[in-house]
Scaffold this active site. Structure first.
Site, PDB file in Angstrom:
ATOM      1  N   ASP A   1       0.602  -0.290   5.305  1.00 60.14           N
ATOM      2  CA  ASP A   1      -0.124   0.713   5.877  1.00 60.14           C
ATOM      3  C   ASP A   1      -1.081   0.713   4.946  1.00 60.14           C
ATOM      4  O   ASP A   1      -1.557   1.555   3.799  1.00 60.14           O
ATOM      5  CB  ASP A   1       0.918   1.928   5.440  1.00 60.14           C
ATOM      6  CG  ASP A   1       0.169   3.293   5.970  1.00 60.14           C
ATOM      7  OD1 ASP A   1      -0.696   2.979   6.681  1.00 60.14           O
ATOM      8  OD2 ASP A   1       0.652   4.299   5.359  1.00 60.14           O
TER       9      ASP A   1
ATOM     10  N   CYS B   1      -5.521   2.537  10.553  1.00 59.27           N
ATOM     11  CA  CYS B   1      -5.859   4.061  10.502  1.00 59.27           C
ATOM     12  C   CYS B   1      -7.337   3.917  10.699  1.00 59.27           C
ATOM     13  O   CYS B   1      -8.046   5.030  10.826  1.00 59.27           O
ATOM     14  CB  CYS B   1      -5.489   4.798   9.435  1.00 59.27           C
ATOM     15  SG  CYS B   1      -6.490   4.313   7.890  1.00 59.27           S
TER      16      CYS B   1
ATOM     17  N   PHE C   1       1.134  -1.146   0.015  1.00 57.71           N
ATOM     18  CA  PHE C   1      -0.145  -0.046  -0.240  1.00 57.71           C
ATOM     19  C   PHE C   1       1.057   1.311   0.022  1.00 57.71           C
ATOM     20  O   PHE C   1       0.885   2.291   0.927  1.00 57.71           O
ATOM     21  CB  PHE C   1      -0.877   0.196   1.138  1.00 57.71           C
ATOM     22  CG  PHE C   1      -1.815  -1.237   1.368  1.00 57.71           C
ATOM     23  CD1 PHE C   1      -2.979  -1.530   0.663  1.00 57.71           C
ATOM     24  CD2 PHE C   1      -1.512  -2.320   2.352  1.00 57.71           C
ATOM     25  CE1 PHE C   1      -3.768  -2.714   0.860  1.00 57.71           C
ATOM     26  CE2 PHE C   1      -1.921  -3.266   2.361  1.00 57.71           C
ATOM     27  CZ  PHE C   1      -3.316  -3.477   1.694  1.00 57.71           C
TER      28      PHE C   1
ATOM     29  N   ASN D   1      -3.473  -5.609  -6.717  1.00 58.30           N
ATOM     30  CA  ASN D   1      -4.179  -5.676  -5.597  1.00 58.30           C
ATOM     31  C   ASN D   1      -3.318  -6.296  -4.692  1.00 58.30           C
ATOM     32  O   ASN D   1      -2.381  -7.258  -4.822  1.00 58.30           O
ATOM     33  CB  ASN D   1      -5.380  -6.742  -5.552  1.00 58.30           C
ATOM     34  CG  ASN D   1      -6.158  -6.974  -4.474  1.00 58.30           C
ATOM     35  OD1 ASN D   1      -5.619  -7.715  -3.491  1.00 58.30           O
ATOM     36  ND2 ASN D   1      -7.363  -6.555  -4.274  1.00 58.30           N
TER      37      ASN D   1
ATOM     38  N   SER E   1      -2.285  -0.245  -5.700  1.00 61.04           N
ATOM     39  CA  SER E   1      -3.236  -0.292  -6.797  1.00 61.04           C
ATOM     40  C   SER E   1      -3.630   0.637  -7.780  1.00 61.04           C
ATOM     41  O   SER E   1      -4.287   0.493  -8.656  1.00 61.04           O
ATOM     42  CB  SER E   1      -4.703  -0.957  -6.046  1.00 61.04           C
ATOM     43  OG  SER E   1      -5.168   0.139  -5.475  1.00 61.04           O
TER      44      SER E   1
END
Length: 397
Positions: free
Chosen positions: A301, A341, A229, A280, A252
């Site tokens: 993350d 988060c 990510f 993905n 992505s």
């Protein structure tokens, strides 16, 4: 004094007396004065005790957000100016500009202005208006942000789902000033980044990860790093700056990876040391596992899987999957830096999810450090929900 009031049910004043700023719909017995969305109402206990002043939100399960717990406070333009100015003084006090020229100026409830987010970039302020109360005072708040920051350019990024819960439409774009550049260059801990404040995630950059990016610099030397990510490459650049042997960065979004590659070039790093993969992340991690690929340092993350507590259990599966795969991809002695988060997922539950993932992966792991959001995203002691970013540094073996 306003004639608009909400009266709480018996026993429901406890959280207000502890200065928690949210009044849920189930705590409200009645209202008077026909308050409209965002209007200021006086909050009264069932016995008539004056508890403070709040912004009314008839469409949200959070029926009111408290502006002030002082029954004698006056909620007006001067009140909001004092709050924003106090937030600015706090950022000066913690010397945030020593390490960056991009920071959060106002962090909603934690800075006493529920529903208002303000991020400052060089000469540009980006605002998010997230509640009916902040929407009601929108023009005033924007004027005061401009006055206090000196920014001639203001961008609005009120394009998040929470506005629908408040009965508000999505709104984004340039609202003050002109000639906004397509990208803004910022500096953080000696590195430079291009930021797209209109099309990027959040307000363009994950300012809340500043200290954690710096921590990755210290952990990366001579390690093979996987950054999942990766967005626009924040942790990637910090890994390379810290002396990583190589970095594999996955996201992505093709647009994010394009900007990430430009950020790598902006800082003069050898592009051969990093590989960008568009795909993905869940699928790519499984592919790496099937190839028996291994790393010394993995950063996870992910986006917000659980915005609310009601979504926590569903999100837990996703968090467990990526952490289980990461544990399987780590060499003995390797380090996992993993984040959530999601405001709807508490730190204890997140730690349990990571622990269960390690157990299912068949590894022994220890937490050596707990991470949180940067200091310009303060946590109000009366509002624990403001501590939304949770991170763990785990060592395997």
């Amino acid at each position: 004094m306003t004639s608009k009031k909400i009266i709480l049910k018996p026993g429901k004043e406890k959280s207000i007396l502890h200065h928690h700023p949210w009044v849920f719909s189930g705590a409200v017995a009645s209202s008077s004065g026909n308050p409209q969305p965002g209007e200021t109402v006086e909050v009264l206990s069932s016995g008539g005790e004056r508890l403070g002043w709040a912004a009314y939100s008839p469409y949200s399960s959070i029926r009111a957000r408290v502006w002030s717990f002082d029954p004698d406070e006056v909620i007006n333009e001067e009140y909001f100016y004092r709050k924003i100015e106090a937030a600015a003084r706090l950022r000066t006090a913690i010397n945030i500009t020593k390490e960056t020229n991009a920071f959060r100026l106002v962090h909603g409830e934690a800075d006493g202005v529920p529903g208002l987010i303000v991020d400052c970039y060089p000469d540009v302020a980006v605002v998010q208006i997230l509640s009916a109360g902040a929407e009601y005072w929108r023009d005033v708040l924007i004027d005061q942000v401009q006055q206090i920051t000196g920014c001639k350019t203001v961008v609005e990024r009120s394009d998040v789902e929470v506005r629908h819960l408040e009965g508000l439409p999505i709104r984004e774009g340039l609202i003050r000033g002109e000639n906004l550049p397509p990208r803004i260059k910022i500096e953080e801990n000696g590195l430079h980044y291009w930021v797209d404040v209109i099309g990027g995630q959040k307000t363009g950059f994950y300012l809340d990860q500043r200290q954690n990016r710096k921590r990755i610099m210290a952990l990366s030397k001579d390690r093979e790093v996987l950054n999942a990510f990766c967005y626009t490459g924040g942790f990637t650049l910090c890994g390379l700056a810290g002396g990583a042997r190589s970095v594999l960065s996955i996201d992505s979004s093709a647009n994010a990876l394009t900007l990430a590659a430009e950020n790598l070039a902006l800082n003069g790093f050898n592009p051969a040391l990093n590989q960008w993969v568009e795909g993905n992340v869940f699928k790519e991690l499984r592919t790496l596992r099937d190839r028996n690929k291994q790393f010394d340092l993995i950063i996870l993350d992910p986006p917000k899987f659980a915005p609310t507590a009601a979504q926590a259990q569903k999100a837990a599966r996703a968090y467990k999957d990526i952490n289980l795969l990461a544990f399987k991809l780590l060499r003995n002695g390797g380090i996992l830096v993993t984040f959530s988060c999601s405001g709807g997922l508490g730190r204890d539950l997140f730690q349990k999810i990571v622990a269960d993932a390690a157990l299912d992966a068949g590894v022994e792991a220890k937490i050596v450090e707990m991470l949180s959001q940067s200091a310009d995203h303060p946590v109000a002691l009366n509002f624990p929900e403001s501590a939304y970013l949770k991170g763990l540094i785990c060592v395997v073996g």
